[in-house]
Structures are given as structure tokens and as C-alpha cells.
Design an enzyme around this catalytic site. Structure first.
Site, short mmCIF file in Angstrom:
data_model
loop_
_atom_site.label_atom_id
_atom_site.label_comp_id
_atom_site.label_asym_id
_atom_site.label_seq_id
_atom_site.Cartn_x
_atom_site.Cartn_y
_atom_site.Cartn_z
N LYS A 9 47.68 35.65 9.86
CA LYS A 9 47.93 35.98 11.27
C LYS A 9 49.33 35.55 11.66
O LYS A 9 49.93 34.65 11.07
CB LYS A 9 46.90 35.36 12.19
CG LYS A 9 47.04 33.90 12.46
CD LYS A 9 45.96 33.50 13.48
CE LYS A 9 46.16 32.10 13.97
NZ LYS A 9 45.26 31.79 15.08
N SER A 25 50.13 52.59 16.92
CA SER A 25 50.39 51.51 15.96
C SER A 25 51.08 50.33 16.64
O SER A 25 51.27 50.30 17.84
CB SER A 25 51.26 51.99 14.80
OG SER A 25 52.55 52.33 15.28
N TYR A 58 47.25 50.02 13.27
CA TYR A 58 47.89 49.85 11.97
C TYR A 58 49.34 49.46 12.19
O TYR A 58 49.90 49.64 13.28
CB TYR A 58 47.77 51.12 11.13
CG TYR A 58 48.43 52.33 11.75
CD1 TYR A 58 49.74 52.67 11.44
CD2 TYR A 58 47.75 53.12 12.67
CE1 TYR A 58 50.36 53.77 12.01
CE2 TYR A 58 48.36 54.22 13.24
CZ TYR A 58 49.65 54.54 12.92
OH TYR A 58 50.26 55.62 13.50
#
Length: 126
Positions: A9, A25, A58
Site C-alpha cells: 500500500k 483509472s 486499475y
């Protein structure tokens, strides 16, 4: 059994842009992507600390060391420039792999520059 585990992360990044007219995205500084072991087109979850919104999208690769963190398309409606977000990637692992795996955690400052890198997330109690 296969478990879906946090792979990495980017913690407390700031949204630098929100581009509603893009296809969709999140564009992320490629240096941060490399440190967090996130590839272009990889699915990520984005958590907005300012409003609680959570979304999946994404990743697109942005210029290295630019600090770019741009939500594109419909996701742009869920953030404001300056919001603090967490970008989380996940990986599917066997129970044995999951017990041994050490996720990558990239901590950034208000300009999305790396201030700390760790292979675990430690919560302080209290």
C-alpha cells in the site's frame, strides 16, 4: 485454501488531480509504484480518508518522482484535489504463503514523496 491478502500500500498520499473526462483509472508516480510493487493495469483499492469513499480501479504509470496521484474517469467524482488517500494492492496466496509474506508499505508526505518504507504495518495502541 487461497486467501486474498494485502500485498502493498501507499499510505496517506494526496490527490494531485481529478480528471473526470479520462477513461478511468488512477495515475500514480511510477517510483511509488515500483516501491509498492504495483504494476501498470493492476487492480487496486483506493480509500479516501476525507470522505470515506472506497473504490476499485486499475493503475496507470505516471512520471517518476512527480508525486502524481490522479483519479481518472468516474473515480474523479469521489475525490477532491488535496484529499488524503490510501492505495492498496492485494495478492492471492495460500495460507502458508500468507503466513510468511511481508507486505510493502510506502509512507509519503504531503507532496507524495517517500518518507518511510516498511515490510510490515505496525499499529500503535492507545
Amino acid at each position: 485454501m487461497i486467501r486474498s491478502m494485502m500485498k502493498s500500500k501507499i499510505h496517506c498520499a494526496r490527490v494531485t488531480e481529478a480528471n473526470l473526462n479520462y477513461l478511468g483509472s488512477i495515475t500514480i508516480d511510477s517510483h511509488l509504484m515500483e516501491l509498492a510493487d504495483i504494476l501498470p493495469n493492476e487492480r487496486v483499492q483506493v480509500v479516501n480518508k476525507n470522505n470515506g469513499a472506497r473504490l476499485e480501479t486499475y493503475v496507470l504509470s505516471g512520471k517518476a518522482h512527480s508525486g502524481i496521484m490522479c483519479l481518472n474517469g468516474a473515480a474523479a467524482r469521489l475525490v477532491q484535489v488535496g484529499d488524503e488517500i490510501i492505495v492498496i494492492s492485494y495478492g492471492d496466496m495460500t495460507t502458508e504463503e500468507a503466513k510468511e509474506y511481508k507486505p510493502r508499505v510506502v509512507f509519503v508526505d504531503a507532496l507524495n514523496q517517500v518518507v518511510q518504507f516498511a515490510y510490515e504495518e505496525v499499529c500503535s495502541e492507545g
